[in-house]
Write an enzyme that holds these catalytic residues in place. Structure first.
Site, PDB file in Angstrom:
ATOM      1  N   CYS A  74       3.185  -2.896   4.079  1.00  0.00           N
ATOM      2  CA  CYS A  74       2.375  -1.731   4.394  1.00  0.00           C
ATOM      3  C   CYS A  74       3.145  -0.935   5.439  1.00  0.00           C
ATOM      4  O   CYS A  74       4.351  -1.146   5.615  1.00  0.00           O
ATOM      5  CB  CYS A  74       0.957  -2.100   4.821  1.00  0.00           C
ATOM      6  SG  CYS A  74       0.766  -2.984   6.369  1.00  0.00           S
ATOM      7  N   GLY A  75       2.485  -0.017   6.105  1.00  0.00           N
ATOM      8  CA  GLY A  75       3.225   0.816   7.047  1.00  0.00           C
ATOM      9  C   GLY A  75       3.852   0.001   8.167  1.00  0.00           C
ATOM     10  O   GLY A  75       5.029   0.140   8.483  1.00  0.00           O
ATOM     11  N   THR A  76       3.044  -0.855   8.765  1.00  0.00           N
ATOM     12  CA  THR A  76       3.531  -1.717   9.849  1.00  0.00           C
ATOM     13  C   THR A  76       3.717  -3.165   9.427  1.00  0.00           C
ATOM     14  O   THR A  76       4.332  -3.936  10.166  1.00  0.00           O
ATOM     15  CB  THR A  76       2.510  -1.721  11.005  1.00  0.00           C
ATOM     16  OG1 THR A  76       1.266  -2.227  10.494  1.00  0.00           O
ATOM     17  CG2 THR A  76       2.324  -0.322  11.576  1.00  0.00           C
ATOM     18  N   GLY A  77       3.139  -3.543   8.310  1.00  0.00           N
ATOM     19  CA  GLY A  77       3.099  -4.946   7.907  1.00  0.00           C
ATOM     20  C   GLY A  77       1.954  -5.704   8.552  1.00  0.00           C
ATOM     21  O   GLY A  77       1.666  -6.847   8.172  1.00  0.00           O
ATOM     22  N   ILE A  78       1.279  -5.080   9.492  1.00  0.00           N
ATOM     23  CA  ILE A  78       0.224  -5.787  10.236  1.00  0.00           C
ATOM     24  C   ILE A  78      -1.018  -5.977   9.366  1.00  0.00           C
ATOM     25  O   ILE A  78      -1.521  -7.092   9.193  1.00  0.00           O
ATOM     26  CB  ILE A  78      -0.129  -5.039  11.532  1.00  0.00           C
ATOM     27  CG1 ILE A  78       1.079  -5.004  12.476  1.00  0.00           C
ATOM     28  CG2 ILE A  78      -1.308  -5.719  12.226  1.00  0.00           C
ATOM     29  CD1 ILE A  78       0.878  -4.103  13.704  1.00  0.00           C
ATOM     30  N   GLY A  79      -1.519  -4.881   8.834  1.00  0.00           N
ATOM     31  CA  GLY A  79      -2.764  -4.976   8.076  1.00  0.00           C
ATOM     32  C   GLY A  79      -2.643  -5.882   6.869  1.00  0.00           C
ATOM     33  O   GLY A  79      -3.521  -6.719   6.614  1.00  0.00           O
TER      34      GLY A  79
ATOM     35  N   ASP B 277       0.864  -1.182   0.000  1.00  0.00           N
ATOM     36  CA  ASP B 277       0.000   0.000   0.000  1.00  0.00           C
ATOM     37  C   ASP B 277       0.898   1.230   0.000  1.00  0.00           C
ATOM     38  O   ASP B 277       2.134   1.126  -0.120  1.00  0.00           O
ATOM     39  CB  ASP B 277      -0.999  -0.039   1.169  1.00  0.00           C
ATOM     40  CG  ASP B 277      -0.376   0.284   2.520  1.00  0.00           C
ATOM     41  OD1 ASP B 277       0.880   0.393   2.616  1.00  0.00           O
ATOM     42  OD2 ASP B 277      -1.120   0.445   3.497  1.00  0.00           O
TER      43      ASP B 277
ATOM     44  N   HIS C  96      10.010 -22.930  10.342  1.00  0.00           N
ATOM     45  CA  HIS C  96       8.966 -23.492  11.198  1.00  0.00           C
ATOM     46  C   HIS C  96       7.577 -23.423  10.574  1.00  0.00           C
ATOM     47  O   HIS C  96       6.759 -24.303  10.814  1.00  0.00           O
ATOM     48  CB  HIS C  96       8.922 -22.743  12.538  1.00  0.00           C
ATOM     49  CG  HIS C  96      10.088 -23.049  13.426  1.00  0.00           C
ATOM     50  ND1 HIS C  96      10.093 -22.804  14.778  1.00  0.00           N
ATOM     51  CD2 HIS C  96      11.307 -23.592  13.149  1.00  0.00           C
ATOM     52  CE1 HIS C  96      11.264 -23.174  15.311  1.00  0.00           C
ATOM     53  NE2 HIS C  96      12.018 -23.648  14.329  1.00  0.00           N
TER      54      HIS C  96
ATOM     55  N   ARG D  67      10.005 -31.445  10.415  1.00  0.00           N
ATOM     56  CA  ARG D  67       9.434 -31.777  11.730  1.00  0.00           C
ATOM     57  C   ARG D  67       8.232 -30.891  12.077  1.00  0.00           C
ATOM     58  O   ARG D  67       7.490 -31.196  13.003  1.00  0.00           O
ATOM     59  CB  ARG D  67      10.500 -31.685  12.821  1.00  0.00           C
ATOM     60  CG  ARG D  67      11.060 -30.299  13.046  1.00  0.00           C
ATOM     61  CD  ARG D  67      12.350 -30.322  13.877  1.00  0.00           C
ATOM     62  NE  ARG D  67      12.968 -29.005  13.932  1.00  0.00           N
ATOM     63  CZ  ARG D  67      12.827 -28.175  14.951  1.00  0.00           C
ATOM     64  NH1 ARG D  67      12.114 -28.515  15.995  1.00  0.00           N
ATOM     65  NH2 ARG D  67      13.423 -27.001  14.916  1.00  0.00           N
ATOM     66  N   HIS D  68       8.026 -29.812  11.357  1.00  0.00           N
ATOM     67  CA  HIS D  68       6.895 -28.930  11.634  1.00  0.00           C
ATOM     68  C   HIS D  68       5.688 -29.208  10.732  1.00  0.00           C
ATOM     69  O   HIS D  68       4.673 -28.520  10.841  1.00  0.00           O
ATOM     70  CB  HIS D  68       7.315 -27.466  11.472  1.00  0.00           C
ATOM     71  CG  HIS D  68       8.310 -27.024  12.502  1.00  0.00           C
ATOM     72  ND1 HIS D  68       7.954 -26.744  13.799  1.00  0.00           N
ATOM     73  CD2 HIS D  68       9.652 -26.855  12.423  1.00  0.00           C
ATOM     74  CE1 HIS D  68       9.033 -26.402  14.480  1.00  0.00           C
ATOM     75  NE2 HIS D  68      10.082 -26.466  13.667  1.00  0.00           N
TER      76      HIS D  68
HETATM   77  C1  RB5 Z   1      -1.883   3.079   6.145  1.00  0.00           C
HETATM   78  O1  RB5 Z   1      -1.880   4.372   6.628  1.00  0.00           O
HETATM   79  C2  RB5 Z   1      -1.522   2.097   7.244  1.00  0.00           C
HETATM   80  O2  RB5 Z   1      -2.611   1.932   8.106  1.00  0.00           O
HETATM   81  C3  RB5 Z   1      -1.117   0.780   6.672  1.00  0.00           C
HETATM   82  O3  RB5 Z   1      -0.019   0.957   5.830  1.00  0.00           O
HETATM   83  C4  RB5 Z   1      -0.702  -0.309   7.651  1.00  0.00           C
HETATM   84  O4  RB5 Z   1       0.229   0.168   8.552  1.00  0.00           O
HETATM   85  C5  RB5 Z   1      -1.820  -1.008   8.319  1.00  0.00           C
HETATM   86  O5  RB5 Z   1      -1.619  -2.023   9.006  1.00  0.00           O
END
Ligand code: RB5
Length: 150
Positions: A66-71, A8, A99, A132-133
């Site tokens: 993405c910004g954090t990789g989380i979303g 993104d 793993h 093994r995993h």
């Molecule tokens: C976009 O502003 C930001 O929310 C997205 O890149 C990401 O960090 C979400 O997890």
């Protein structure tokens, strides 16, 4: 290897660096967008492009940013057959393959500097899954199938 990459707007600056790096290493890289750090887009739209490239077999691995990789990791993991791993260091990058046999690597462009991110890409691609995993991975596959039947 064939590697599909998408991001993104938050991940866009890192995407360009990763693609240059992968091409220099001789990989076949597919750019699935986005194409701007300033035009706001929605990370699920890009997660699904990487996910479909991997599960269809058109890419050996995906890289989703993405910004954090989380979303983008949450979204990619909604696609059956995807094992997307958000990593923050060389150890998690390696273990995601050893793993978890991860097939999509996720990184946060705002949380991981580019030198470390490139090293994580290399560690991820170099590592091999450990047999093994496999039983645990089979349970994940079973969860996907049972969820579809509910
Ligand atoms: C976009 O502003 C930001 O929310 C997205 O890149 C990401 O960090 C979400 O997890």
């Amino acid at each position: 290897m064939k590697i599909a990459v998408a991001a993104d707007h938050g991940g866009y600056p890192l995407k360009a660096e990763i693609m240059t790096h992968l091409s220099a290493e001789g990989h076949e890289v597919t750019d699935l967008g986005c194409n701007s750090a300033t035009e706001s887009v929605d990370y699920p739209d890009y997660a699904v492009l990487v996910a479909r490239a991997v599960v269809s077999g058109s890419a050996d691995f995906g890289i989703a940013l993405c910004g954090t990789g989380i979303g983008i990791s949450i979204a990619a993991n909604k696609i059956s057959g995807v094992r997307a791993a958000l990593v923050h260091d060389l150890t998690t990058a390696r273990l995601a393959r050893e793993h978890n046999n991860a097939n999509v690597l996720c990184l946060g462009a705002r949380t991981t500097d580019s030198a470390l991110a490139l090293a994580c890409v290399d560690a991820f691609l170099k590592a091999q899954p450990e047999a093994r995993h496999q039983a645990r991975l089979d349970k994940i596959t079973a969860l996907e199938q049972s969820a579809l039947q509910e």
